[in-house]
Write a protein that holds these residues in place. Sequence first.
Motif, PDB file in Angstrom:
ATOM      1  N   ALA A   1       0.820  -1.204   0.000  1.00 46.86           N
ATOM      2  CA  ALA A   1       0.000   0.000   0.000  1.00 46.86           C
ATOM      3  C   ALA A   1       0.856   1.256   0.000  1.00 46.86           C
ATOM      4  O   ALA A   1       0.538   2.244  -0.669  1.00 46.86           O
ATOM      5  CB  ALA A   1      -0.927   0.002   1.212  1.00 46.86           C
ATOM      6  N   GLN A   2       1.973   1.242   0.714  1.00 50.90           N
ATOM      7  CA  GLN A   2       2.835   2.416   0.802  1.00 50.90           C
ATOM      8  C   GLN A   2       3.502   2.738  -0.528  1.00 50.90           C
ATOM      9  O   GLN A   2       3.829   3.887  -0.807  1.00 50.90           O
ATOM     10  CB  GLN A   2       3.919   2.185   1.853  1.00 50.90           C
ATOM     11  N   ALA A   3       3.694   1.740  -1.358  1.00 56.45           N
ATOM     12  CA  ALA A   3       4.390   1.952  -2.621  1.00 56.45           C
ATOM     13  C   ALA A   3       3.564   2.773  -3.599  1.00 56.45           C
ATOM     14  O   ALA A   3       4.091   3.296  -4.577  1.00 56.45           O
ATOM     15  CB  ALA A   3       4.747   0.610  -3.253  1.00 56.45           C
TER      16      ALA A   3
ATOM     17  N   ARG B   1       7.024  11.448  -8.297  1.00 59.38           N
ATOM     18  CA  ARG B   1       8.034  10.395  -8.241  1.00 59.38           C
ATOM     19  C   ARG B   1       7.476   9.114  -8.842  1.00 59.38           C
ATOM     20  O   ARG B   1       6.348   8.718  -8.543  1.00 59.38           O
ATOM     21  CB  ARG B   1       8.454  10.138  -6.802  1.00 59.38           C
ATOM     22  N   PRO B   2       8.256   8.445  -9.688  1.00 55.38           N
ATOM     23  CA  PRO B   2       7.801   7.168 -10.260  1.00 55.38           C
ATOM     24  C   PRO B   2       7.564   6.140  -9.157  1.00 55.38           C
ATOM     25  O   PRO B   2       8.183   6.183  -8.089  1.00 55.38           O
ATOM     26  CB  PRO B   2       8.969   6.751 -11.157  1.00 55.38           C
ATOM     27  N   ALA B   3       6.670   5.204  -9.450  1.00 54.46           N
ATOM     28  CA  ALA B   3       6.361   4.164  -8.478  1.00 54.46           C
ATOM     29  C   ALA B   3       7.604   3.349  -8.136  1.00 54.46           C
ATOM     30  O   ALA B   3       7.796   2.950  -6.988  1.00 54.46           O
ATOM     31  CB  ALA B   3       5.262   3.246  -9.020  1.00 54.46           C
ATOM     32  N   GLU B   4       8.465   3.111  -9.140  1.00 53.50           N
ATOM     33  CA  GLU B   4       9.684   2.335  -8.871  1.00 53.50           C
ATOM     34  C   GLU B   4      10.570   3.027  -7.845  1.00 53.50           C
ATOM     35  O   GLU B   4      11.187   2.379  -6.998  1.00 53.50           O
ATOM     36  CB  GLU B   4      10.483   2.119 -10.158  1.00 53.50           C
ATOM     37  N   SER B   5      10.643   4.351  -7.919  1.00 54.81           N
ATOM     38  CA  SER B   5      11.484   5.100  -6.993  1.00 54.81           C
ATOM     39  C   SER B   5      10.957   4.996  -5.567  1.00 54.81           C
ATOM     40  O   SER B   5      11.722   4.797  -4.618  1.00 54.81           O
ATOM     41  CB  SER B   5      11.560   6.567  -7.415  1.00 54.81           C
TER      42      SER B   5
END
Length: 207
Positions: A25-27, A34-38
Motif C-alpha cells: 500500500a505504501q508503494a 516520483r515514479p512508483a519504482e522510486s
Amino acid sequence: IYYITNTTAESDASEVDRMMSMFGAQAFTGSSNRPAESRFQDLIDQELSKINNFADLKLQGILSDLRGTLRRLTKEGPGEGPAMDEFERDLDHQAEELAFLESFARVNHEGFVKITKKFCKLKKLSSGYWFMRRVKKAPFMNIDYDAVLVALAVGYKALRQGQRAVREAPTETRLYWLRQDHIVLAKTVLAKHMAIVSQTASDEGVL
C-alpha cells in the motif's frame, strides 16, 4: 518487513500476506512526481536496513555468547556435573538462536520476493529482478552459518570428551532428504551428537 518471531509453517503464509498488504500500500502513495519504482526502492532500502540491523545484532549476540561459553569450557576442562549441564544448556540455546536467525532471514526473503512480484504485477513492470538482486546481496542473506556451526561443534566436542563413558557409534551411511527450512536446524543437531570437527580443533581461532 514485519519482524517475524514465530516462523512455524502455519504462521509463515499469514505473516507474509500481512507484510504484502502493509508494504504494498505504501508503494502507491507519496508524491505523484516520483515514479512508483522510486518510491518502491525507497521502501526496499528502508526495510533492508531494519532487517540487516536486526540480523547483525542477533548474530553478534550469538557469537558473543559462544565465545563466553567456549572460554568457560576451556577453563573448566573435561568433567561432569552441574557445570557441564549448564554448558550444554547454553550451547543448546545458542543452537536454537542460530536456527531462528536462519529462519528469520529465509522468511523475510520470501516476503521480499512476494511483495516485489505483487508490485511488479500491479504496476506492469519488469524491474523485479533488479530489486531482488539488491535483496540477495544484503548482509542478512549472506550470513556464514557454517562458521558459527563449527564453533558450536567445538563446544559440543568438549562436552562429549567430559563424559566418563562414551560408546562408539556404529559406522554406517544413510541418506536423508531435508526440507530447505530444516537444514541449519539439522546441522546444529549433528554438531551436538557427532564429531564434525577435527580431533585437534579447539576454540582458538574459531570465532
